[in-house]
Design a protein around this motif. Structure first.
Motif, mmCIF file in Angstrom:
data_model
loop_
_atom_site.group_PDB
_atom_site.id
_atom_site.type_symbol
_atom_site.label_atom_id
_atom_site.label_comp_id
_atom_site.label_asym_id
_atom_site.label_seq_id
_atom_site.Cartn_x
_atom_site.Cartn_y
_atom_site.Cartn_z
ATOM 1 N N MET A 1 35.516 8.038 -22.900
ATOM 2 C CA MET A 1 34.578 7.131 -22.238
ATOM 3 C C MET A 1 34.939 5.687 -22.587
ATOM 4 O O MET A 1 35.209 5.364 -23.733
ATOM 5 C CB MET A 1 33.136 7.444 -22.657
ATOM 6 C CG MET A 1 32.104 6.562 -21.993
ATOM 7 S SD MET A 1 30.375 7.013 -22.375
ATOM 8 C CE MET A 1 30.233 8.540 -21.444
ATOM 9 N N PHE A 34 34.376 5.525 -28.417
ATOM 10 C CA PHE A 34 34.851 5.135 -27.093
ATOM 11 C C PHE A 34 36.371 5.036 -27.112
ATOM 12 O O PHE A 34 36.986 4.772 -28.148
ATOM 13 C CB PHE A 34 34.250 3.773 -26.688
ATOM 14 C CG PHE A 34 32.755 3.775 -26.608
ATOM 15 C CD1 PHE A 34 31.981 3.341 -27.680
ATOM 16 C CD2 PHE A 34 32.110 4.222 -25.480
ATOM 17 C CE1 PHE A 34 30.608 3.352 -27.625
ATOM 18 C CE2 PHE A 34 30.733 4.236 -25.402
ATOM 19 C CZ PHE A 34 29.977 3.802 -26.481
ATOM 20 N N ASP A 96 38.044 8.487 -15.971
ATOM 21 C CA ASP A 96 37.322 8.546 -17.240
ATOM 22 C C ASP A 96 35.929 7.936 -17.067
ATOM 23 O O ASP A 96 35.767 6.927 -16.372
ATOM 24 C CB ASP A 96 38.077 7.783 -18.335
ATOM 25 C CG ASP A 96 39.377 8.467 -18.720
ATOM 26 O OD1 ASP A 96 39.526 9.656 -18.395
ATOM 27 O OD2 ASP A 96 40.239 7.799 -19.322
ATOM 28 N N PRO A 97 34.933 8.533 -17.704
ATOM 29 C CA PRO A 97 33.575 8.005 -17.560
ATOM 30 C C PRO A 97 33.445 6.591 -18.120
ATOM 31 O O PRO A 97 34.197 6.174 -19.010
ATOM 32 C CB PRO A 97 32.712 8.996 -18.348
ATOM 33 C CG PRO A 97 33.656 9.707 -19.251
ATOM 34 C CD PRO A 97 34.972 9.725 -18.562
#
Length: 487
Positions: A1, A34, A96-97
């Motif tokens: 993310m 992240f 990707d989020p």
């Protein structure tokens, strides 16, 4: 993310050791994992470069920066273009989020993130606060899944309660006697060309009054320039107010007219006036006395003819007494003074405003099915304290209208649209005693808040209202009403 965020003032201050807290971005990186960080910023390059160097030394992850050229930190158009372009590039580059950190930046930046994240891009929202730490945020409503650019602008204006440039006194909807008196007083002030100071809580209509005063004045054909004094980075205040010449500082690639020059011949609306630092107050007073501004980097002053309308939610006399606001500047501005009541004190206006605002929402969202408020919805609306006043009422009605499924907006729809804000003891028990407090005023604030609500709940039966408040009898209630001048 991947994490996306604006760089905020607190983030920069944390890197420069001006505050003890780490800043929202660093706190979020410390609490969640992240794969990359993408930052938007409008601060000077040197400050941001130092911050990014500090951040990189703390967290080892890919970091991408992108400068946003903003007319101001609250310019919705420029903020929207910058945020939309970044999210579009990320969505196109990878599946990707994306996570968006809401906390840093101005309210305008936060509003744009939410609108983009609920209409165009599938994102996860985070926020970081001192009280609650870092949390994933569930925004409890959905906006139309099909995104239309024009509709986005309409929703944006509605969500922030933007005042029409053509607003007039007829647009101030009321049947409350005090508000009618204030409208008459404002009408007199409009044609006198004197400075005006407007008091009122957030969302009570200060900008609406200011715009109406300008549009009824002799300056109506000239510019009306609104400025949020609390949203300007301190290092940019002189440039925003007075302008700058090309080459005055790093990044000054062109001459820039400050807001005084932009409003020359017209009206300058200084919102959040009480937020101005003392050193800026001195420079502002000098401009008001001389009628001249000197752009940053210029050698000669420029004459300006500007009418000032200022607005604040602070008690400036208390600020003067505490040494946080200049007395001479206060008296220079406080010639015509209007004190707007909060919505909870505008008896007879809440239902009228709810119906009017709902009608305005549907006239803006022209293809939406018009829905009426049910009886239980109206009752629930009347019981709310509306701490955010008209702005909160409008945004609640907007959310409820977007997801109500029947031909009416029900009490359940309104309940779902309401935000459950932390009470924080209504602000009463968390005051900073070191700055001085007025305990009698705090008592009065509590009493004037709860007695009218108890009387409304008891349908004006004083014996029942006294029971609800834990008082011995209605005589005690009467004594409190008289002592604290409860309306």
């Amino acid at each position: 993310m991947r994490l996306v965020s604006w760089v905020g003032g607190n983030d920069l201050d944390a890197a420069e050791a001006k505050i003890d807290q780490p800043g929202a971005i660093a706190a979020t990186l410390a609490s969640a994992s992240f794969e990359g960080l993408h930052l938007l910023y409008s601060y000077p390059e040197k400050r941001v470069a130092n911050y990014l160097s500090w951040l990189s030394s703390q967290y080892a992850l890919p970091l991408v920066k992108r400068r946003a050229e903003l007319a101001s930190p609250i310019d919705f158009h420029d903020i929207y273009l910058a945020a939309d372009a970044l999210l579009a590039d990320l969505a196109q580059a990878s599946s990707d989020p994306i996570a968006v950190l809401l906390s840093p930046g101005t309210p305008a930046m936060q509003a744009v993130w939410i609108l983009l994240g609920k209409t165009k891009y599938p994102v996860t929202f985070y926020q970081a606060t001192l009280e609650q730490g870092v949390q994933q945020v569930d925004i409890p409503f959905e906006i139309a899944a099909e995104f239309v650019p024009k509709r986005d602008q309409q929703l944006l204006h509605l969500s922030v309660g933007q005042v029409s440039a053509s607003a007039a006194f007829n647009d101030i909807i009321t049947q409350n006697p005090l508000m009618e008196t204030l409208k008459r007083q404002a009408t007199v002030l409009a044609v006198r060309d004197v400075p005006v100071l407007i008091y009122g809580e957030t969302g009570t209509g200060k900008e609406l009054f200011a715009t109406a005063i300008h549009n009824a004045s002799l300056r109506k054909d000239r510019a009306f320039v609104p400025v949020n004094c609390g949203a300007i980075p301190q290092e940019l205040i002189d440039s925003v107010f007075f302008g700058h010449v090309k080459g005055a500082f790093t990044g000054a690639v062109n001459n820039h007219d400050g807001v005084f020059k932009q409003a020359d011949g017209g009206t300058l609306f200084l919102d959040e006036f009480g937020e101005l630092p003392l050193n800026v107050q001195v420079r502002l007073l000098r401009v008001l006395q001389s009628g001249e501004v000197t752009p940053v980097g210029a050698s000669k002053p420029i004459k300006v003819d500007v009418r000032i309308i200022a607005a604040t939610n602070r008690d400036l006399l208390q600020e003067v007494a505490a040494g946080r606001f200049r007395e001479d500047l206060f008296y220079r501005i406080a010639v015509g003074v209007l004190k707007l009541p909060p919505l909870r004190e505008r008896s007879g206006d809440i239902s009228l405003l709810a119906e009017t605002l709902l009608s305005g929402i549907y006239s803006t969202l022209s293809d939406a099915e018009h829905k009426k408020l049910s009886a239980d919805a109206k009752n629930l609306i009347l019981k709310q304290p509306w701490r955010g006043n008209i702005r909160e009422l409008q945004s609640t009605l907007l959310r409820a209208s977007l997801w109500a499924t029947g031909n009416k907006i029900t009490g359940a729809d309104i309940q779902q649209a309401l935000f459950s804000m932390p009470d924080s003891k209504s602000g009463i028990l968390d005051r900073d005693v070191s700055q001085g407090i007025d305990i009698q005023e705090l008592m009065s604030e509590m009493v004037q808040h709860y007695i009218p609500r108890a009387l409304a709940e008891a349908k004006d039966n004083k014996t029942r209202a006294a029971e609800l408040l834990g008082l011995k009898n209605y005589q005690t209630l009467n004594n409190w009403i008289e002592k604290y001048n409860v309306k």
